[in-house]
Design a protein around this motif. Structure first.
Motif, short mmCIF file in Angstrom:
data_model
loop_
_atom_site.label_atom_id
_atom_site.label_comp_id
_atom_site.label_asym_id
_atom_site.label_seq_id
_atom_site.Cartn_x
_atom_site.Cartn_y
_atom_site.Cartn_z
N GLN A 227 0.89 -1.09 -0.10
CA GLN A 227 -0.17 0.02 0.03
C GLN A 227 0.49 1.21 -0.13
N GLY A 228 2.00 1.18 0.62
CA GLY A 228 2.96 2.24 0.85
C GLY A 228 3.39 2.91 -0.48
N ASN A 229 3.84 1.54 -1.27
CA ASN A 229 4.33 1.87 -2.60
C ASN A 229 3.22 2.05 -3.48
N LEU A 230 2.17 1.70 -3.55
CA LEU A 230 0.87 2.12 -4.29
C LEU A 230 0.62 3.75 -4.29
N ALA A 231 0.70 4.10 -2.85
CA ALA A 231 0.51 5.40 -2.61
C ALA A 231 1.50 6.56 -3.33
N VAL A 232 2.78 6.04 -3.20
CA VAL A 232 3.68 6.77 -3.96
C VAL A 232 3.39 6.91 -5.34
N LEU A 233 2.78 6.07 -6.25
CA LEU A 233 2.57 6.03 -7.67
C LEU A 233 1.14 6.67 -7.79
N ARG A 245 -4.58 10.02 1.76
CA ARG A 245 -5.39 9.12 2.56
C ARG A 245 -4.53 7.62 2.82
N MET A 246 -3.96 7.16 1.74
CA MET A 246 -3.40 6.06 1.83
C MET A 246 -1.90 6.11 2.70
N LYS A 247 -1.11 7.07 2.55
CA LYS A 247 -0.23 7.20 3.10
C LYS A 247 -0.31 7.32 4.42
N GLN A 248 -1.42 8.18 5.10
CA GLN A 248 -1.66 8.35 6.34
C GLN A 248 -2.03 6.95 7.11
N ASP A 249 -2.87 6.08 6.18
CA ASP A 249 -3.16 4.60 6.86
C ASP A 249 -1.98 4.04 7.22
N THR A 265 8.40 2.44 9.60
CA THR A 265 7.63 3.54 10.14
C THR A 265 8.12 5.05 9.73
N LEU A 266 9.32 4.93 9.83
CA LEU A 266 10.16 6.24 9.45
C LEU A 266 9.70 6.52 7.88
N MET A 267 10.03 5.49 7.09
CA MET A 267 9.94 5.64 5.70
C MET A 267 8.37 5.78 5.54
N ALA A 268 7.42 5.30 6.34
CA ALA A 268 6.01 5.87 5.77
C ALA A 268 5.76 7.13 6.44
N ALA A 269 6.34 7.70 7.63
CA ALA A 269 6.22 8.88 8.00
C ALA A 269 6.74 10.03 6.95
#
Ligand SMILES: [Zn+2]
Ligand SMILES: [Zn+2]
Ligand SMILES: [Zn+2]
Ligand SMILES: [Zn+2]
Length: 383
Positions: A227-233, A245-249, A265-269
């Motif tokens: 999901q994290g990778n998808l959000a970037v796209l 929204r996806m990145k926040q989740d 966690t840090l990468m997601a932040a």
């Protein structure tokens, strides 16, 4: 699988709909397209060849791989002139006749290689690890050869990463869907396509990956990663609100699963912060990064790309915020960005995407502002 369209009319089939050619597994929306493809689309001539190569997915992977290698060698032609491969010691590959590439942080005469040689090495090392049950740690390290240079230990980027992504997918696509390695190869391919800015292609691979994980009942951790990778796209493709929204989740998910002191966690932040900044929510961006940058320094270190990216985003959230536009903030922002650029250049080299991005941004800052900042370079940098 990543072939999600009817091979004749290109309508989207998702992952399991449609009708397959009984011999080669090429997929169609129905019998009509299959018949037409056979009669007019040339499938009568290709079917045997595709079957022989191992089916539609394998055949597609092989072709895409060959294309990606050609693109990478062409892009690196200038840089690799007169050099030889550090693996096979030749300039042209003995079998494929492909040219050399280099897409990491190696300098001077180090690190030139053929994609085929890099891929062969990665494949052999990983296979040896699997055969001899060398354990998760060794296997992880060896798997890293599909994305990291073994000499400078930095990630490959751009078209080289893309070619290695296809190499990896082509190597493991034939494994059963439940085989974890096949899933990992899909991730490597998605990373490669993203690294080469092939966002539409990357999106279809990531979406296929996510739906596969859900179908197989994969762990929360694996789902979050995709999901994290998808959000970037989504963001790259202009679907910014969706991305946010996806990145926040994803960030919330990682916090809950791994806690604060964790690379994921840090990468997601960092990903979440970058989108907040793009949406000009500067205050929230800075507040999130003020909490997480000290953690990144502790967990991955000052010279790590992640820390640098977080600091860069923070500085941009200062620089671009009209509400924070005091001379002091401006100087802090510019001095920080200049410092990050020097560090990125030293650690990753001048052709790395981060270095290039920062440099491009620095060029856009009016020289009067930069001179001011240089004079004040002793200004204390708080973050
Ligand atoms: Zn069709
Ligand atoms: Zn067929
Ligand atoms: Zn070679
Ligand atoms: Zn290297």
């Amino acid at each position: 699988m990543i072939l999600t369209q009817c091979a004749f009319c290109a309508v989207d089939l998702g992952l399991s709909l449609g009708k397959k050619c009984g011999r080669c597994s090429t997929r169609y929306c129905g019998a009509a397209c299959q018949e037409q493809h056979w009669k007019e689309g040339g499938h009568d001539k290709l079917c045997k060849k595709i079957k022989k190569a191992g089916g539609a997915e394998q055949y597609n992977a092989n072709n895409k791989y060959a294309e990606a290698v050609a693109v990478a060698a062409e892009a690196c032609a200038e840089d690799t002139k007169g050099q030889t491969c550090y693996i096979c010691t030749q300039s042209l590959h003995w079998k494929t006749k492909e040219g050399l590439v280099r897409g990491c942080a190696c300098r001077g005469t180090a690190g030139f290689a053929h994609v085929s040689c890099l891929a062969e090495q990665a494949k052999i090392l990983f296979a040896e690890g699997e055969e001899n049950n060398l354990g998760v740690e060794v296997l992880n390290a060896r798997w890293g050869r599909w994305s990291d240079c073994s000499l400078c230990e930095q990630e490959y980027h751009g078209v080289v990463r893309c070619a290695l992504g296809w190499a990896c997918w082509k190597t493991y696509v034939g494994r059963p869907e439940r085989d974890q390695v096949r899933g990992l190869a899909m991730t490597v391919l998605g990373n490669g396509l993203t690294g080469a800015n092939r966002y539409e292609d990357a999106l279809s691979v990531r979406e296929a990956e996510l739906s596969m994980l859900r179908r197989l009942g994969a762990s929360e951790r694996s789902v979050l990663a995709v999901q994290g990778n998808l959000a970037v796209l989504y963001e790259e493709l202009g679907r910014v609100e969706e991305a946010l929204r996806m990145k926040q989740d994803v960030y919330a998910g990682h916090l809950k699963l791994n806690g604060e002191d964790n690379v994921s966690t840090l990468m997601a932040a960092n990903n979440y912060a970058a989108t907040l900044k793009d949406l000009r929510r500067f205050e929230e961006t800075r507040s999130l990064l003020r909490r997480t940058i000290p953690v990144a320094r502790r967990v991955v270190g000052e010279g790590d790309g992640l820390t640098l990216r977080m600091r860069y985003t923070y500085a941009r959230a200062l620089y671009e915020d009209p509400g924070a536009m005091t001379l002091e903030y401006l100087r802090e922002a510019v001095t920080t960005i200049e410092e990050i650029e020097r560090t990125a250049r030293r650690v990753f080299g001048g052709s790395h995407p981060l270095t290039v991005e920062i440099e491009r941004f620095l060029h856009k800052i009016p020289s009067t502002v930069r001179r001011e900042a240089d004079l004040e370079s002793q200004v204390k940098i708080s973050v």
